[in-house]
Design an enzyme around this catalytic site. Sequence first.
Site, PDB file in Angstrom:
ATOM      1  N   MET A   1      -1.397  -7.449   6.766  1.00 33.15           N
ATOM      2  CA  MET A   1      -2.450  -8.290   6.190  1.00 33.15           C
ATOM      3  C   MET A   1      -2.003  -8.937   4.875  1.00 33.15           C
ATOM      4  SD  MET A   1      -5.537  -5.561   6.819  1.00 33.15           S
ATOM      5  CE  MET A   1      -5.635  -4.604   8.344  1.00 33.15           C
ATOM      6  N   SER A   2      -0.708  -9.129   4.706  1.00 32.67           N
ATOM      7  CA  SER A   2      -0.230  -9.693   3.430  1.00 32.67           C
ATOM      8  C   SER A   2       1.098 -10.388   3.658  1.00 32.67           C
ATOM      9  CB  SER A   2      -0.041  -8.558   2.413  1.00 32.67           C
ATOM     10  OG  SER A   2       0.967  -7.684   2.860  1.00 32.67           O
TER      11      SER A   2
ATOM     12  N   TYR B   1      -8.532 -10.700   2.757  1.00 36.41           N
ATOM     13  CA  TYR B   1      -9.768 -10.066   3.249  1.00 36.41           C
ATOM     14  C   TYR B   1     -10.677  -9.588   2.122  1.00 36.41           C
ATOM     15  CZ  TYR B   1      -7.123  -5.732   2.510  1.00 36.41           C
ATOM     16  OH  TYR B   1      -6.371  -4.739   1.957  1.00 36.41           O
ATOM     17  N   GLU B   2     -10.158  -9.572   0.904  1.00 37.62           N
ATOM     18  CA  GLU B   2     -11.016  -9.186  -0.216  1.00 37.62           C
ATOM     19  C   GLU B   2     -11.934 -10.336  -0.618  1.00 37.62           C
ATOM     20  OE1 GLU B   2      -9.003  -6.635  -3.287  1.00 37.62           O
ATOM     21  OE2 GLU B   2      -7.246  -7.166  -2.104  1.00 37.62           O
TER      22      GLU B   2
ATOM     23  N   HIS C   1      -4.399   0.771  -4.940  1.00 41.04           N
ATOM     24  CA  HIS C   1      -3.696  -0.344  -5.571  1.00 41.04           C
ATOM     25  C   HIS C   1      -3.990  -0.349  -7.061  1.00 41.04           C
ATOM     26  CE1 HIS C   1      -2.284  -3.171  -2.282  1.00 41.04           C
ATOM     27  NE2 HIS C   1      -2.795  -2.146  -1.628  1.00 41.04           N
TER      28      HIS C   1
ATOM     29  N   SER D   1       0.832  -1.212   0.000  1.00 41.43           N
ATOM     30  CA  SER D   1       0.000   0.000   0.000  1.00 41.43           C
ATOM     31  C   SER D   1       0.858   1.250   0.000  1.00 41.43           C
ATOM     32  CB  SER D   1      -0.857   0.090   1.266  1.00 41.43           C
ATOM     33  OG  SER D   1      -1.606  -1.041   1.441  1.00 41.43           O
TER      34      SER D   1
ATOM     35  N   HIS E   1      -6.902   3.755   7.313  1.00 44.48           N
ATOM     36  CA  HIS E   1      -6.205   3.521   6.046  1.00 44.48           C
ATOM     37  C   HIS E   1      -5.520   4.820   5.583  1.00 44.48           C
ATOM     38  CE1 HIS E   1      -5.220   1.483   2.344  1.00 44.48           C
ATOM     39  NE2 HIS E   1      -5.814   2.421   1.622  1.00 44.48           N
TER      40      HIS E   1
ATOM     41  N   HIS F   1      -5.530  -9.326  -1.428  1.00 43.81           N
ATOM     42  CA  HIS F   1      -5.477  -9.721  -0.017  1.00 43.81           C
ATOM     43  C   HIS F   1      -6.573 -10.726   0.282  1.00 43.81           C
ATOM     44  CE1 HIS F   1      -3.827  -5.649  -0.384  1.00 43.81           C
ATOM     45  NE2 HIS F   1      -3.017  -5.984   0.591  1.00 43.81           N
TER      46      HIS F   1
ATOM     47  N   ALA G   1       3.050  -2.391   3.939  1.00 41.12           N
ATOM     48  CA  ALA G   1       2.797  -1.433   5.010  1.00 41.12           C
ATOM     49  C   ALA G   1       2.425  -2.277   6.224  1.00 41.12           C
ATOM     50  CB  ALA G   1       1.647  -0.522   4.618  1.00 41.12           C
TER      51      ALA G   1
ATOM     52  N   ASN H   1       2.445   2.962  10.998  1.00 42.85           N
ATOM     53  CA  ASN H   1       1.758   3.432  12.219  1.00 42.85           C
ATOM     54  C   ASN H   1       2.173   2.532  13.370  1.00 42.85           C
ATOM     55  OD1 ASN H   1      -0.079   1.524  10.495  1.00 42.85           O
ATOM     56  ND2 ASN H   1      -0.686   1.179  12.630  1.00 42.85           N
TER      57      ASN H   1
HETATM   58  N1  HPA Z   1      -2.276  -3.574  11.382  1.00 42.74           N
HETATM   59  C1  HPA Z   1      -2.421  -4.402  10.326  1.00 42.74           C
HETATM   60  N2  HPA Z   1      -2.063  -4.069   9.094  1.00 42.74           N
HETATM   61  C2  HPA Z   1      -1.520  -2.862   8.901  1.00 42.74           C
HETATM   62  C3  HPA Z   1      -1.336  -1.949   9.955  1.00 42.74           C
HETATM   63  C4  HPA Z   1      -1.732  -2.326  11.262  1.00 42.74           C
HETATM   64  O1  HPA Z   1      -1.597  -1.571  12.252  1.00 42.74           O
HETATM   65  N3  HPA Z   1      -0.762  -0.843   9.407  1.00 42.74           N
HETATM   66  C5  HPA Z   1      -0.617  -1.080   8.087  1.00 42.74           C
HETATM   67  N4  HPA Z   1      -1.066  -2.300   7.759  1.00 42.74           N
END
Ligand code: HPA
Length: 276
Positions: free
Chosen positions: A211-212, A85-86, A61, A30, A247, A83, A113, A235
Amino acid sequence: MTAYEKLQNCLACVREKTDFVPDVALILGSGLGALADEVEAVATVDYHDIEGFPVSTVPGHKGRFVFGYFGDVKVVIMQGRVHFYEGYDRSDILLPTRLMVLMGAKALFLTNAAGGVNRNFNAGDFMLIRDHIMTIFPNPLIGANMDELGPRFPDMSEVYDKTLSRIILDTAARLEIPMQQGVYCQLTGPTFETPAEVRMLTTLGVDAVGMSTASEAVAARHAGIRVCGISCITNQAAGISPTPLSHEEVSETGNRVGPLFRKLVRESIEAMGAAL
Ligand code: HPA
Protein backbone atom coordinates in the site's frame (compact mmCIF):
# COMPACT_ATOMS: atom_id res chain seq x y z
CA MET A 1 0.07 29.01 -1.40
CA THR A 2 1.13 26.72 -4.25
CA ALA A 3 2.19 23.15 -3.53
CA TYR A 4 5.76 24.17 -4.34
CA GLU A 5 5.61 27.06 -1.88
CA LYS A 6 4.29 24.66 0.77
CA LEU A 7 7.24 22.39 0.05
CA GLN A 8 9.68 25.29 0.35
CA ASN A 9 8.05 26.20 3.65
CA CYS A 10 8.62 22.66 4.92
CA LEU A 11 12.24 22.89 3.80
CA ALA A 12 12.65 26.14 5.73
CA CYS A 13 11.29 24.41 8.89
CA VAL A 14 13.82 21.60 8.49
CA ARG A 15 16.63 24.05 7.78
CA GLU A 16 15.88 25.86 11.05
CA LYS A 17 16.87 22.64 12.83
CA THR A 18 19.66 21.27 10.62
CA ASP A 19 21.65 22.11 7.49
CA PHE A 20 22.53 18.42 6.95
CA VAL A 21 22.68 17.51 3.25
CA PRO A 22 21.95 13.78 2.83
CA ASP A 23 23.29 11.56 0.03
CA VAL A 24 20.59 8.93 0.48
CA ALA A 25 16.98 9.25 1.58
CA LEU A 26 15.66 6.12 3.28
CA ILE A 27 11.99 5.43 3.88
CA LEU A 28 11.24 2.75 6.47
CA GLY A 29 8.15 0.59 6.15
CA SER A 30 5.89 -0.94 8.80
CA GLY A 31 7.82 -2.68 11.55
CA LEU A 32 11.19 -1.59 10.15
CA GLY A 33 11.46 1.72 11.98
CA ALA A 34 14.07 0.49 14.44
CA LEU A 35 16.79 1.04 11.85
CA ALA A 36 16.54 4.75 12.54
CA ASP A 37 17.59 4.05 16.13
CA GLU A 38 20.80 2.40 14.90
CA VAL A 39 22.08 5.32 12.87
CA GLU A 40 24.60 7.61 14.46
CA ALA A 41 22.16 10.50 14.52
CA VAL A 42 23.38 14.04 14.18
CA ALA A 43 19.89 15.55 14.18
CA THR A 44 16.22 14.60 14.26
CA VAL A 45 13.19 16.60 13.20
CA ASP A 46 9.67 15.58 14.26
CA TYR A 47 7.10 15.78 11.49
CA HIS A 48 4.91 17.75 13.91
CA ASP A 49 7.50 20.54 13.86
CA ILE A 50 7.28 20.88 10.07
CA GLU A 51 4.42 23.16 9.16
CA GLY A 52 2.00 21.45 6.75
CA PHE A 53 3.80 18.11 6.86
CA PRO A 54 1.49 15.05 6.71
CA VAL A 55 1.71 12.98 9.90
CA SER A 56 0.90 9.24 9.85
CA THR A 57 -1.88 7.75 11.94
CA VAL A 58 -0.80 4.10 11.57
CA PRO A 59 0.14 2.31 14.81
CA GLY A 60 3.85 1.46 14.83
CA HIS A 61 4.82 4.43 12.66
CA LYS A 62 6.89 7.04 14.42
CA GLY A 63 6.90 10.39 12.76
CA ARG A 64 10.30 11.96 12.35
CA PHE A 65 13.30 12.49 10.13
CA VAL A 66 16.57 11.14 11.49
CA PHE A 67 19.78 12.53 10.01
CA GLY A 68 23.04 10.66 10.33
CA TYR A 69 25.66 8.37 8.84
CA PHE A 70 25.87 4.78 7.67
CA GLY A 71 29.63 4.48 7.26
CA ASP A 72 30.63 7.50 5.18
CA VAL A 73 27.22 7.88 3.60
CA LYS A 74 24.98 10.70 4.80
CA VAL A 75 21.40 9.55 5.22
CA VAL A 76 18.07 11.08 6.04
CA ILE A 77 15.70 8.44 7.36
CA MET A 78 11.94 8.78 7.35
CA GLN A 79 10.80 6.91 10.42
CA GLY A 80 7.13 6.62 9.51
CA ARG A 81 5.47 7.44 6.21
CA VAL A 82 1.96 8.43 5.22
CA HIS A 83 -0.35 6.33 3.09
CA PHE A 84 -3.07 7.16 0.62
CA TYR A 85 -5.61 5.18 2.66
CA GLU A 86 -5.18 7.59 5.55
CA GLY A 87 -7.04 10.11 3.44
CA TYR A 88 -4.26 12.45 2.39
CA ASP A 89 -4.22 14.21 -0.94
CA ARG A 90 -1.89 12.73 -3.49
CA SER A 91 0.38 15.78 -3.30
CA ASP A 92 0.74 15.21 0.47
CA ILE A 93 1.83 11.63 -0.17
CA LEU A 94 4.59 12.95 -2.42
CA LEU A 95 5.60 15.85 -0.18
CA PRO A 96 8.01 13.94 2.10
CA THR A 97 9.91 12.45 -0.83
CA ARG A 98 10.06 15.81 -2.56
CA LEU A 99 11.26 17.42 0.63
CA MET A 100 14.14 14.94 0.86
CA VAL A 101 14.98 15.72 -2.78
CA LEU A 102 15.17 19.41 -1.87
CA MET A 103 17.34 18.57 1.15
CA GLY A 104 19.82 17.29 -1.43
CA ALA A 105 19.32 13.51 -1.52
CA LYS A 106 20.72 11.93 -4.69
CA ALA A 107 19.04 8.56 -4.20
CA LEU A 108 15.92 7.19 -2.56
CA PHE A 109 16.06 3.81 -0.83
CA LEU A 110 12.55 2.43 -0.30
CA THR A 111 11.54 -0.30 2.09
CA ASN A 112 8.12 -1.71 2.78
CA ALA A 113 6.14 -4.59 4.15
CA ALA A 114 4.37 -6.47 1.36
CA GLY A 115 2.25 -9.53 0.74
CA GLY A 116 3.79 -12.30 -1.34
CA VAL A 117 1.81 -12.87 -4.54
CA ASN A 118 4.49 -15.08 -6.08
CA ARG A 119 3.83 -18.59 -4.73
CA ASN A 120 7.55 -19.20 -4.28
CA PHE A 121 7.71 -16.44 -1.67
CA ASN A 122 7.45 -17.15 2.05
CA ALA A 123 6.81 -14.84 4.98
CA GLY A 124 10.15 -13.41 6.02
CA ASP A 125 11.64 -13.33 2.49
CA PHE A 126 13.22 -10.16 1.13
CA MET A 127 12.50 -9.02 -2.44
CA LEU A 128 14.59 -6.60 -4.47
CA ILE A 129 12.07 -4.40 -6.30
CA ARG A 130 12.86 -4.67 -10.02
CA ASP A 131 9.87 -2.71 -11.28
CA HIS A 132 6.40 -1.70 -10.18
CA ILE A 133 2.81 -1.45 -11.28
CA MET A 134 0.99 1.64 -10.13
CA THR A 135 -1.64 1.96 -12.82
CA ILE A 136 -4.33 0.40 -10.63
CA PHE A 137 -3.62 3.08 -8.04
CA PRO A 138 -4.51 6.71 -8.86
CA ASN A 139 -1.37 8.26 -10.34
CA PRO A 140 0.10 10.53 -7.67
CA LEU A 141 1.30 13.07 -10.24
CA ILE A 142 -2.25 13.87 -11.39
CA GLY A 143 -2.86 17.59 -10.88
CA ALA A 144 -0.79 20.65 -11.66
CA ASN A 145 2.76 19.63 -12.51
CA MET A 146 5.49 20.87 -10.19
CA ASP A 147 7.64 22.24 -13.00
CA GLU A 148 10.35 23.25 -10.53
CA LEU A 149 10.99 19.55 -9.84
CA GLY A 150 10.37 17.72 -13.10
CA PRO A 151 8.52 17.36 -16.40
CA ARG A 152 4.79 16.87 -16.99
CA PHE A 153 5.34 13.46 -18.58
CA PRO A 154 8.23 11.78 -16.75
CA ASP A 155 9.90 8.70 -18.20
CA MET A 156 9.46 5.54 -16.10
CA SER A 157 11.37 3.05 -18.27
CA GLU A 158 13.88 2.38 -15.50
CA VAL A 159 12.50 3.43 -12.13
CA TYR A 160 14.76 1.16 -10.09
CA ASP A 161 18.42 1.98 -10.63
CA LYS A 162 20.47 -0.99 -11.91
CA THR A 163 23.72 -0.02 -10.18
CA LEU A 164 22.11 0.52 -6.78
CA SER A 165 20.10 -2.69 -7.16
CA ARG A 166 23.31 -4.58 -7.99
CA ILE A 167 24.89 -3.23 -4.80
CA ILE A 168 21.93 -4.51 -2.76
CA LEU A 169 22.21 -7.98 -4.36
CA ASP A 170 25.98 -8.08 -3.84
CA THR A 171 25.59 -6.99 -0.23
CA ALA A 172 22.93 -9.66 0.37
CA ALA A 173 25.22 -12.30 -1.19
CA ARG A 174 28.12 -11.20 1.02
CA LEU A 175 25.90 -11.40 4.10
CA GLU A 176 24.51 -14.76 2.88
CA ILE A 177 20.98 -13.38 2.89
CA PRO A 178 18.83 -15.05 0.18
CA MET A 179 17.07 -12.50 -2.03
CA GLN A 180 13.97 -12.76 -4.16
CA GLN A 181 13.44 -10.27 -6.99
CA GLY A 182 10.28 -9.05 -8.62
CA VAL A 183 7.54 -6.61 -9.45
CA TYR A 184 5.80 -4.68 -6.68
CA CYS A 185 2.23 -3.51 -7.11
CA GLN A 186 0.80 -0.63 -5.13
CA LEU A 187 -2.90 -0.72 -4.28
CA THR A 188 -4.61 1.87 -2.11
CA GLY A 189 -5.59 -0.35 0.84
CA PRO A 190 -6.64 -0.22 3.62
CA THR A 191 -8.29 -3.58 2.92
CA PHE A 192 -5.98 -6.46 2.24
CA GLU A 193 -6.78 -8.05 -1.13
CA THR A 194 -9.38 -10.69 -1.84
CA PRO A 195 -8.15 -14.01 -3.26
CA ALA A 196 -9.67 -12.99 -6.63
CA GLU A 197 -7.67 -9.75 -6.59
CA VAL A 198 -4.52 -11.71 -5.82
CA ARG A 199 -5.24 -14.02 -8.80
CA MET A 200 -5.65 -10.88 -10.93
CA LEU A 201 -2.26 -9.62 -9.71
CA THR A 202 -0.67 -12.99 -10.50
CA THR A 203 -2.01 -12.73 -14.05
CA LEU A 204 -0.52 -9.23 -14.30
CA GLY A 205 2.92 -10.50 -13.37
CA VAL A 206 3.00 -9.09 -9.85
CA ASP A 207 5.24 -10.71 -7.24
CA ALA A 208 4.46 -8.60 -4.17
CA VAL A 209 1.62 -6.28 -3.19
CA GLY A 210 1.49 -3.37 -0.77
CA MET A 211 0.00 0.00 0.00
CA SER A 212 2.95 2.36 -0.48
CA THR A 213 6.27 2.84 -2.21
CA ALA A 214 5.51 3.03 -5.93
CA SER A 215 4.11 6.56 -5.60
CA GLU A 216 7.22 7.64 -3.71
CA ALA A 217 9.38 6.02 -6.39
CA VAL A 218 7.45 8.00 -9.02
CA ALA A 219 7.94 11.26 -7.09
CA ALA A 220 11.67 10.59 -6.89
CA ARG A 221 12.00 9.72 -10.59
CA HIS A 222 9.91 12.75 -11.53
CA ALA A 223 12.47 14.88 -9.71
CA GLY A 224 15.33 12.99 -11.37
CA ILE A 225 16.92 11.21 -8.39
CA ARG A 226 17.85 7.51 -8.35
CA VAL A 227 15.65 4.87 -6.72
CA CYS A 228 16.08 1.39 -5.27
CA GLY A 229 13.99 -0.67 -2.91
CA ILE A 230 13.44 -3.84 -0.95
CA SER A 231 10.15 -5.39 0.14
CA CYS A 232 9.96 -7.45 3.27
CA ILE A 233 7.44 -10.18 2.47
CA THR A 234 5.56 -10.25 5.77
CA ASN A 235 2.87 -12.70 4.69
CA GLN A 236 1.65 -14.71 1.75
CA ALA A 237 -1.11 -12.77 0.00
CA ALA A 238 -4.79 -13.61 0.53
CA GLY A 239 -5.86 -16.94 -0.94
CA ILE A 240 -2.27 -18.19 -0.86
CA SER A 241 -2.00 -17.82 2.90
CA PRO A 242 -4.07 -20.47 4.72
CA THR A 243 -5.02 -17.95 7.43
CA PRO A 244 -6.79 -14.54 7.44
CA LEU A 245 -4.45 -11.54 7.09
CA SER A 246 -3.87 -9.03 9.84
CA HIS A 247 -1.73 -6.04 10.69
CA GLU A 248 -0.44 -8.07 13.66
CA GLU A 249 0.92 -10.75 11.33
CA VAL A 250 2.62 -8.05 9.25
CA SER A 251 4.21 -6.50 12.36
CA GLU A 252 5.18 -9.88 13.81
CA THR A 253 7.11 -10.90 10.69
CA GLY A 254 8.63 -7.41 10.46
CA ASN A 255 9.87 -7.77 14.03
CA ARG A 256 11.14 -11.32 13.49
CA VAL A 257 13.26 -10.59 10.42
CA GLY A 258 13.82 -6.93 11.31
CA PRO A 259 17.42 -7.33 12.56
CA LEU A 260 18.50 -9.08 9.33
CA PHE A 261 16.58 -6.60 7.17
CA ARG A 262 18.18 -3.67 8.95
CA LYS A 263 21.64 -5.17 8.50
CA LEU A 264 21.01 -5.62 4.78
CA VAL A 265 19.75 -2.06 4.32
CA ARG A 266 22.51 -0.50 6.41
CA GLU A 267 25.33 -2.38 4.72
CA SER A 268 23.86 -1.81 1.25
CA ILE A 269 23.79 1.93 1.88
CA GLU A 270 27.34 1.89 3.23
CA ALA A 271 28.40 0.11 0.02
CA MET A 272 26.64 2.72 -2.13
CA GLY A 273 28.98 5.52 -1.09
CA ALA A 274 31.27 5.19 -4.09
CA ALA A 275 28.38 4.85 -6.57
CA LEU A 276 26.55 8.07 -5.68
N1 HPA B 1 -1.36 -6.81 1.02
C1 HPA B 1 -1.16 -5.47 0.95
N2 HPA B 1 -0.29 -4.84 1.71
C2 HPA B 1 0.45 -5.56 2.57
C3 HPA B 1 0.30 -6.95 2.69
C4 HPA B 1 -0.65 -7.61 1.87
O1 HPA B 1 -0.84 -8.85 1.91
N3 HPA B 1 1.19 -7.35 3.64
C5 HPA B 1 1.84 -6.25 4.07
N4 HPA B 1 1.40 -5.15 3.43
